[in-house]
Scaffold this active site. Structure first.
Site, mmCIF file in Angstrom:
data_model
loop_
_atom_site.group_PDB
_atom_site.id
_atom_site.type_symbol
_atom_site.label_atom_id
_atom_site.label_comp_id
_atom_site.label_asym_id
_atom_site.label_seq_id
_atom_site.Cartn_x
_atom_site.Cartn_y
_atom_site.Cartn_z
ATOM 1 N N GLU A 1 -7.714 -21.022 12.561
ATOM 2 C CA GLU A 1 -7.984 -22.279 11.860
ATOM 3 C C GLU A 1 -9.298 -22.919 12.280
ATOM 4 O O GLU A 1 -9.677 -22.889 13.438
ATOM 5 C CB GLU A 1 -6.841 -23.251 12.131
ATOM 6 C CG GLU A 1 -5.598 -22.843 11.385
ATOM 7 C CD GLU A 1 -4.385 -23.634 11.832
ATOM 8 O OE1 GLU A 1 -3.463 -23.774 11.027
ATOM 9 O OE2 GLU A 1 -4.375 -24.097 12.974
ATOM 10 N N CYS B 1 2.066 -27.482 22.647
ATOM 11 C CA CYS B 1 0.970 -27.102 21.754
ATOM 12 C C CYS B 1 1.357 -25.916 20.879
ATOM 13 O O CYS B 1 1.939 -24.951 21.366
ATOM 14 C CB CYS B 1 -0.249 -26.756 22.611
ATOM 15 S SG CYS B 1 -1.547 -25.856 21.724
ATOM 16 N N SER C 1 -8.809 -30.872 29.924
ATOM 17 C CA SER C 1 -7.460 -31.318 29.582
ATOM 18 C C SER C 1 -6.647 -31.450 30.855
ATOM 19 O O SER C 1 -6.275 -30.458 31.467
ATOM 20 C CB SER C 1 -6.796 -30.298 28.649
ATOM 21 O OG SER C 1 -7.510 -30.227 27.438
ATOM 22 N N GLU D 1 -8.159 -20.916 24.566
ATOM 23 C CA GLU D 1 -8.735 -21.498 25.777
ATOM 24 C C GLU D 1 -10.155 -20.935 25.944
ATOM 25 O O GLU D 1 -10.331 -19.769 26.293
ATOM 26 C CB GLU D 1 -7.837 -21.156 26.974
ATOM 27 C CG GLU D 1 -8.454 -21.378 28.336
ATOM 28 C CD GLU D 1 -9.139 -22.729 28.515
ATOM 29 O OE1 GLU D 1 -8.571 -23.769 28.139
ATOM 30 O OE2 GLU D 1 -10.286 -22.741 29.023
ATOM 31 N N CYS E 1 -0.359 -26.096 12.295
ATOM 32 C CA CYS E 1 -1.005 -26.182 13.597
ATOM 33 C C CYS E 1 -0.774 -27.528 14.238
ATOM 34 O O CYS E 1 -0.971 -28.562 13.624
ATOM 35 C CB CYS E 1 -2.493 -25.925 13.480
ATOM 36 S SG CYS E 1 -3.272 -25.937 15.078
ATOM 37 N N CYS F 1 0.904 -23.873 27.006
ATOM 38 C CA CYS F 1 1.328 -25.278 27.097
ATOM 39 C C CYS F 1 2.480 -25.512 26.107
ATOM 40 O O CYS F 1 2.322 -25.232 24.913
ATOM 41 C CB CYS F 1 0.166 -26.208 26.777
ATOM 42 S SG CYS F 1 -1.314 -25.865 27.760
ATOM 43 N N HIS G 1 -3.863 -34.109 31.413
ATOM 44 C CA HIS G 1 -2.493 -34.374 30.932
ATOM 45 C C HIS G 1 -1.549 -35.058 31.904
ATOM 46 O O HIS G 1 -0.517 -35.584 31.488
ATOM 47 C CB HIS G 1 -1.802 -33.113 30.412
ATOM 48 C CG HIS G 1 -2.560 -32.395 29.350
ATOM 49 N ND1 HIS G 1 -3.251 -33.044 28.351
ATOM 50 C CD2 HIS G 1 -2.751 -31.064 29.145
ATOM 51 C CE1 HIS G 1 -3.830 -32.141 27.558
ATOM 52 N NE2 HIS G 1 -3.553 -30.946 28.021
HETATM 53 N N1 SAH Z 1 -7.334 -24.902 25.066
HETATM 54 C C1 SAH Z 1 -8.216 -26.008 25.171
HETATM 55 C C2 SAH Z 1 -8.797 -26.463 23.865
HETATM 56 C C3 SAH Z 1 -7.902 -26.559 22.668
HETATM 57 S S1 SAH Z 1 -6.702 -27.820 22.599
HETATM 58 C C4 SAH Z 1 -7.541 -27.175 25.876
HETATM 59 O O1 SAH Z 1 -6.333 -27.158 26.026
HETATM 60 O O2 SAH Z 1 -8.248 -28.075 26.296
HETATM 61 C C5 SAH Z 1 -7.602 -29.354 22.499
HETATM 62 C C6 SAH Z 1 -6.810 -30.542 23.014
HETATM 63 O O3 SAH Z 1 -5.664 -30.838 22.162
HETATM 64 C C7 SAH Z 1 -6.243 -30.312 24.405
HETATM 65 O O4 SAH Z 1 -6.454 -31.449 25.191
HETATM 66 C C8 SAH Z 1 -4.781 -30.098 24.125
HETATM 67 O O5 SAH Z 1 -3.983 -30.376 25.224
HETATM 68 C C9 SAH Z 1 -4.524 -31.021 22.970
HETATM 69 N N2 SAH Z 1 -3.319 -30.717 22.197
HETATM 70 C C10 SAH Z 1 -2.832 -29.507 21.884
HETATM 71 N N3 SAH Z 1 -1.721 -29.624 21.130
HETATM 72 C C11 SAH Z 1 -1.499 -30.956 20.964
HETATM 73 C C12 SAH Z 1 -0.514 -31.720 20.259
HETATM 74 N N4 SAH Z 1 0.460 -31.143 19.599
HETATM 75 N N5 SAH Z 1 -0.624 -33.073 20.301
HETATM 76 C C13 SAH Z 1 -1.632 -33.660 20.978
HETATM 77 N N6 SAH Z 1 -2.581 -32.993 21.647
HETATM 78 C C14 SAH Z 1 -2.529 -31.648 21.651
HETATM 79 FE FE1 SF4 Z 2 -2.781 -25.240 26.146
HETATM 80 FE FE2 SF4 Z 2 -5.132 -25.606 24.898
HETATM 81 FE FE3 SF4 Z 2 -3.964 -23.218 24.896
HETATM 82 FE FE4 SF4 Z 2 -2.881 -25.186 23.502
HETATM 83 S S1 SF4 Z 2 -4.857 -24.264 23.123
HETATM 84 S S2 SF4 Z 2 -1.795 -23.716 24.847
HETATM 85 S S3 SF4 Z 2 -3.332 -26.940 24.794
HETATM 86 S S4 SF4 Z 2 -4.712 -24.315 26.687
#
Ligand code: SAH
Ligand code: SF4
Length: 352
Positions: free
Chosen positions: A97, A127, A218, A166, A340, A124, A220
């Site tokens: 996406e 996510c 990130s 990531e 997504c 995570c 959290h």
């Molecule tokens: N993997 C990287 C970049 C992609 S996610 C990372 O985790 O930083 C980008 C941001 O969106 C991250 O801070 C992630 O924790 C957050 N995120 C992912 N899924 C989410 C959701 N369902 N609601 C809110 N934030 C979310």
């Molecule tokens: Fe975690 Fe970012 Fe990967 Fe989603 S995209 S699983 S928030 S590291």
């Protein structure tokens, strides 16, 4: 470029493109014209490149396609947010996406949100990409194609690598793509943000290379035990070490680091969390983006809820009272989004 790349223009460096054009009987300046059309205007085929001889266009279309992927779906929200679902054949066909946020929704700037991997191995639990696991890494050309298709939707002034994946686990390919975005699309280092869970050793290896992007980490939660659960692939990596690596990053690159904090109602959004977070980030110029959690469809028995506005505001003001500036990123454009859990407006970094 990478050996896994299909032979497309996007997989070639400027020099390699000139050589490929010469093999097809064209001149180097033809290659430069083609690349400018691709990166400055989002061209995905040669047909409309009237500055190239007609016969050459036909031969190029045969021998050196511009891109390997195809658009399999497009959703446009009422606010103009456009989500593209792209399919890349590669070693294994994957769907990825990319989201284009028009200026009106993301502040002053049109922003593109791109993916660095198909799926994500970090896991995570809140996510959508984490729940999917990793399908495969994206090639540089596939990352770049997202930019070109995004550019085709309109001029871009910012980009965030906050889609699936990531970034630091596919860093070399990403960095190669971002170099082209910087040099040939003209997005400056301050206009590109890469978001990561913050592997300290990788950050320390990358900082001295003077990367041309802004870093977002990130976090959290300020609590080690909870982070081990929320970011499984980082289990055991001390939060203090991540923050220390971010401090070194700032020192080496001169660019401030932003922290991201997905607010999971009933999990990491208490006053205590805000206080401990402020303590963890104390005495540094750190800004925090609070992202109210977007419920993920497949997480049926989710232990969290989307926090309400009052709760988010309490969290923000608790931080503010302790000297930490936080900005709330509410998602809009949600109707553009079917599956997504993360490619959303909230990813638009501030239009600075
Ligand atoms: N993997 C990287 C970049 C992609 S996610 C990372 O985790 O930083 C980008 C941001 O969106 C991250 O801070 C992630 O924790 C957050 N995120 C992912 N899924 C989410 C959701 N369902 N609601 C809110 N934030 C979310
Ligand atoms: Fe975690 Fe970012 Fe990967 Fe989603 S995209 S699983 S928030 S590291």
């Amino acid at each position: 470029m990478g050996t896994g790349d299909a032979l497309t223009l996007l997989a070639l460096t400027p020099r390699e493109t000139e050589q490929a054009f010469e093999r097809l009987g064209a001149r180097p300046f033809h290659a430069r014209i083609a690349r400018a059309q691709v990166f400055e205007h989002g061209a995905l085929d040669y047909a409309a490149m009237s500055a190239l001889p007609k016969e050459l266009r036909a031969r190029l279309a045969e021998e050196l396609p511009i891109a390997s992927g195809s658009e399999v779906d497009r959703r446009v929200a009422a606010d103009g947010t456009t989500k593209l679902l792209l399919r890349f054949p590669g070693a294994k066909a994957v769907d990825v996406e990319t989201v284009h946020l028009p200026p009106s929704t993301s502040g002053k700037a049109a922003t593109l949100c791109v993916s660095s991997q198909a799926g994500c191995p970090v896991g995570c639990p809140f996510c959508a990409s984490g729940l999917l696991g990793l399908a495969r890494n994206l090639e540089s050309a596939e990352i770049l194609e997202q930019y070109v298709r995004g550019r085709a939707l309109g001029a871009l002034s910012r980009s965030v690598v906050m889609g699936m994946g990531e970034p630091l686990l596919n860093y070399e390919r990403l960095a190669r793509a971002l170099d082209v975005v910087h040099d040939e699309m003209g997005l400056g280092a301050r206009a590109i943000t890469v978001s990561t869970v913050g592997f300290p050793d990788r950050l320390r290896r990358i900082a001295p290379t003077k990367p041309r992007f802004q870093l977002a980490i990130s976090l959290h939660t300020p609590d080690q035990e909870q982070r081990d659960l929320l970011v499984p692939a980082m289990r055991g990596v001390p939060l203090a070490e991540i923050v220390a690596a971010a401090d070194d990053w700032f020192e080496q690159t001169g660019r401030e680091v932003t922290y991201e904090y997905a607010l999971l109602g009933g999990c990491n959004d208490s006053a205590g969390h805000a206080e401990r977070l402020a303590r963890l980030l104390a005495r540094r110029r750190a800004s925090v983006n609070l992202i109210p959690w977007n419920p993920v469809e497949s997480a049926e028995s989710s232990p969290w809820k989307r926090p309400d506005e009052a709760g988010v505001e309490r969290f923000r003001s608790t931080l503010a009272a302790r000297g930490i500036v936080a900005t709330v990123r509410w998602s809009k454009g949600v109707e553009a989004d079917a599956a997504c859990g993360q490619l959303r407006l909230r990813h638009a970094a501030p239009a600075s």
